[in-house]
Every structure is written in C-alpha cells, then in structure tokens.
Write a protein that holds these residues in place. Sequence first.
Motif, PDB file in Angstrom:
ATOM      1  N   ASP A 146       3.721  23.817 -10.059  1.00 30.20           N
ATOM      2  CA  ASP A 146       3.269  22.525  -9.556  1.00 30.20           C
ATOM      3  C   ASP A 146       4.064  21.374 -10.161  1.00 30.20           C
ATOM      4  N   ILE A 147       4.371  21.478 -11.441  1.00 28.43           N
ATOM      5  CA  ILE A 147       5.154  20.414 -12.069  1.00 28.43           C
ATOM      6  C   ILE A 147       6.556  20.384 -11.482  1.00 28.43           C
ATOM      7  N   SER A 148       7.161  21.562 -11.233  1.00 29.56           N
ATOM      8  CA  SER A 148       8.509  21.571 -10.655  1.00 29.56           C
ATOM      9  C   SER A 148       8.501  21.029  -9.229  1.00 29.56           C
ATOM     10  N   VAL A 149       7.447  21.329  -8.457  1.00 28.57           N
ATOM     11  CA  VAL A 149       7.348  20.780  -7.100  1.00 28.57           C
ATOM     12  C   VAL A 149       7.229  19.266  -7.162  1.00 28.57           C
ATOM     13  N   THR A 150       6.450  18.768  -8.098  1.00 27.48           N
ATOM     14  CA  THR A 150       6.293  17.326  -8.255  1.00 27.48           C
ATOM     15  C   THR A 150       7.605  16.678  -8.660  1.00 27.48           C
ATOM     16  N   MET A 151       8.329  17.298  -9.585  1.00 32.21           N
ATOM     17  CA  MET A 151       9.602  16.727 -10.030  1.00 32.21           C
ATOM     18  C   MET A 151      10.646  16.772  -8.915  1.00 32.21           C
ATOM     19  N   MET A 152      10.567  17.778  -8.027  1.00 34.72           N
ATOM     20  CA  MET A 152      11.496  17.830  -6.897  1.00 34.72           C
ATOM     21  C   MET A 152      11.203  16.718  -5.896  1.00 34.72           C
ATOM     22  N   ARG A 153       9.968  16.220  -5.886  1.00 33.94           N
ATOM     23  CA  ARG A 153       9.602  15.119  -4.982  1.00 33.94           C
ATOM     24  C   ARG A 153      10.048  13.765  -5.517  1.00 33.94           C
ATOM     25  N   ALA A 154      10.345  13.654  -6.786  1.00 28.54           N
ATOM     26  CA  ALA A 154      10.669  12.362  -7.396  1.00 28.54           C
ATOM     27  C   ALA A 154      11.853  11.663  -6.731  1.00 28.54           C
ATOM     28  N   PRO A 155      12.996  12.336  -6.430  1.00 29.18           N
ATOM     29  CA  PRO A 155      14.095  11.612  -5.766  1.00 29.18           C
ATOM     30  C   PRO A 155      13.702  11.075  -4.384  1.00 29.18           C
ATOM     31  N   GLN A 156      12.914  11.838  -3.637  1.00 29.61           N
ATOM     32  CA  GLN A 156      12.479  11.369  -2.316  1.00 29.61           C
ATOM     33  C   GLN A 156      11.573  10.150  -2.453  1.00 29.61           C
ATOM     34  N   VAL A 157      10.706  10.162  -3.462  1.00 30.15           N
ATOM     35  CA  VAL A 157       9.833   9.012  -3.692  1.00 30.15           C
ATOM     36  C   VAL A 157      10.663   7.785  -4.049  1.00 30.15           C
ATOM     37  N   MET A 158      11.678   7.957  -4.894  1.00 25.55           N
ATOM     38  CA  MET A 158      12.535   6.829  -5.261  1.00 25.55           C
ATOM     39  C   MET A 158      13.270   6.286  -4.033  1.00 25.55           C
ATOM     40  N   PHE A 190       0.833  -1.199   0.000  1.00 27.09           N
ATOM     41  CA  PHE A 190       0.000   0.000   0.000  1.00 27.09           C
ATOM     42  C   PHE A 190       0.875   1.259   0.000  1.00 27.09           C
ATOM     43  N   ALA A 191       1.939   1.264   0.814  1.00 24.23           N
ATOM     44  CA  ALA A 191       2.813   2.436   0.886  1.00 24.23           C
ATOM     45  C   ALA A 191       3.512   2.673  -0.449  1.00 24.23           C
ATOM     46  N   ALA A 192       3.888   1.600  -1.125  1.00 30.15           N
ATOM     47  CA  ALA A 192       4.525   1.753  -2.438  1.00 30.15           C
ATOM     48  C   ALA A 192       3.560   2.393  -3.430  1.00 30.15           C
ATOM     49  N   ARG A 193       2.288   2.004  -3.398  1.00 31.74           N
ATOM     50  CA  ARG A 193       1.301   2.592  -4.311  1.00 31.74           C
ATOM     51  C   ARG A 193       1.041   4.050  -3.964  1.00 31.74           C
ATOM     52  N   MET A 194       1.034   4.361  -2.676  1.00 33.95           N
ATOM     53  CA  MET A 194       0.808   5.743  -2.272  1.00 33.95           C
ATOM     54  C   MET A 194       1.986   6.633  -2.663  1.00 33.95           C
ATOM     55  N   GLN A 195       3.195   6.072  -2.730  1.00 39.16           N
ATOM     56  CA  GLN A 195       4.340   6.839  -3.211  1.00 39.16           C
ATOM     57  C   GLN A 195       4.131   7.211  -4.677  1.00 39.16           C
ATOM     58  N   GLY A 196       3.536   6.306  -5.438  1.00 38.19           N
ATOM     59  CA  GLY A 196       3.219   6.624  -6.830  1.00 38.19           C
ATOM     60  C   GLY A 196       2.186   7.733  -6.933  1.00 38.19           C
ATOM     61  N   ILE A 197       1.216   7.731  -6.040  1.00 39.77           N
ATOM     62  CA  ILE A 197       0.190   8.786  -6.050  1.00 39.77           C
ATOM     63  C   ILE A 197       0.811  10.126  -5.680  1.00 39.77           C
ATOM     64  N   ALA A 198       1.876  10.100  -4.877  1.00 41.78           N
ATOM     65  CA  ALA A 198       2.538  11.349  -4.496  1.00 41.78           C
ATOM     66  C   ALA A 198       3.136  12.056  -5.712  1.00 41.78           C
ATOM     67  N   LEU A 199       3.371  11.327  -6.803  1.00 43.82           N
ATOM     68  CA  LEU A 199       3.934  11.938  -8.013  1.00 43.82           C
ATOM     69  C   LEU A 199       2.884  12.533  -8.944  1.00 43.82           C
ATOM     70  N   VAL A 200       1.604  12.353  -8.631  1.00 40.92           N
ATOM     71  CA  VAL A 200       0.559  12.924  -9.485  1.00 40.92           C
ATOM     72  C   VAL A 200       0.617  14.443  -9.353  1.00 40.92           C
ATOM     73  N   PRO A 201       0.714  15.174 -10.471  1.00 38.71           N
ATOM     74  CA  PRO A 201       0.827  16.632 -10.397  1.00 38.71           C
ATOM     75  C   PRO A 201      -0.443  17.273  -9.850  1.00 38.71           C
ATOM     76  N   GLU A 202      -0.259  18.412  -9.206  1.00 37.93           N
ATOM     77  CA  GLU A 202      -1.367  19.126  -8.569  1.00 37.93           C
ATOM     78  C   GLU A 202      -2.488  19.480  -9.549  1.00 37.93           C
ATOM     79  N   PRO A 203      -2.187  19.939 -10.774  1.00 37.45           N
ATOM     80  CA  PRO A 203      -3.288  20.256 -11.693  1.00 37.45           C
ATOM     81  C   PRO A 203      -4.158  19.045 -12.018  1.00 37.45           C
ATOM     82  N   LEU A 204      -3.565  17.855 -12.030  1.00 43.09           N
ATOM     83  CA  LEU A 204      -4.374  16.664 -12.284  1.00 43.09           C
ATOM     84  C   LEU A 204      -5.322  16.395 -11.121  1.00 43.09           C
ATOM     85  N   TRP A 205      -4.857  16.661  -9.885  1.00 40.93           N
ATOM     86  CA  TRP A 205      -5.749  16.522  -8.726  1.00 40.93           C
ATOM     87  C   TRP A 205      -6.898  17.519  -8.818  1.00 40.93           C
TER      88      TRP A 205
END
Length: 191
Positions: A133-145, A93-108
């Motif tokens: 929003d896209i830059s904030v999402t891309m900055m989160r990508a290393p933490q998600v990995m 479940f946590a792995a799937r939620m990490q994927g959801i963390a990468l969804v950009p804000e405009p899509l939400w």
Amino acid sequence: MGLIAGIFDLLFGGGRNVVRETAEVFRENAEAGAVRDVEMRGQAMSQFGAEFAVPRKGGFDRFMDGLNRLPRPALALGTLGLFVAAMVDPLWFAARMQGIALVPEPLWWLLGVIVSFYFGARHQAKVQDLQRDISVTMMRAPQVMANLQTLRQMRADSPGAADPGTDAELTAQLTAPDPNPALEDWRRLRA
C-alpha cells in the motif's frame, strides 16, 4: 311489524349490538385502539423519562455528554461543507482532494475502524500488506504533483491562463473579427 321488531330485538336487544360485535371480529374498534395507543405512548414516555432521571453531579459529566454529542453533527456538517466547498471553488477543492489521494491505505483502514467502532458498527478488518500500500501510494505521488501543477495553471489569476500557446489556428480564430451585421450597416450609412 312484529317480525321486524323481533329481528331488531335479536340484533340490538339486551344492551348488545351483534352487528358491531361481529364487525369487531374483522376490524379493530377505532376508539378502543386509540385508548390503547394513548396508554402505550404514556408508558413509553414514562420509561424514557425514568432512564434520564439520574442527576448529573458535576461539570465533567455535562462536558462529556456534550462531547459525545459532537461527532455525528460534525461529520454531517463537515460532509455538507465539502459539497459547498466543491461548488464555491472547484480548483481549491480539487487541490485538497489530491492531497487526500496521498493518504496511505492502512490509514484509511484505521480511520474506518475508529469510526465504525465509535458508532457501534461491527467492523472486521482484513490483514493488509502495508509495504504494498505504501508503494502504491508513493507511485501516485508524481501524478498528484502533475495534477496540482495543472490545477495551478488553470486558475484564472495565473499568468498566461488565456494564452493559446503555439496553436496558430487558435490564434487566428481569436484575432479574426466576428461578423457584425449592425456594424456593417452603420459603416455603409457613414460612407
């Protein structure tokens, strides 16, 4: 006796009941209220029945009616399913939620608008800065990995999951035998 009979005639005579009539000024007659309630419910049911009296002509109408009834139960059951999944396999479940963390804000925001309009709610969307929003999402990508890598290492079936690493104190604690008074007594008896 004549005085009491006169009072009773005044209160209850001539087919009247002054006590009941006076009490009904302050409190509703339960029997009359129940009759009015039954009439009101009957009229409401007749009205509801009249609304759905239009016969559906074809299979497409029945299909669309069924399709319109799916989203609410699907959302409710899907949300309950997420809770069950979180309890059954928290790492999955946590792995799937990490994927959801990468969804950009405009899509939400878009999902919120679609869901809000579908269910008839009013939704006023604010203008969003898409690039921010896209830059904030891309900055989160290393933490998600990094989080995903940590979750993979925490799995019970991962190689070396119980390895204490380079911690010498932890290794000493793991290899030191626990005191067992029953075993010590048995050894003394055998010696």
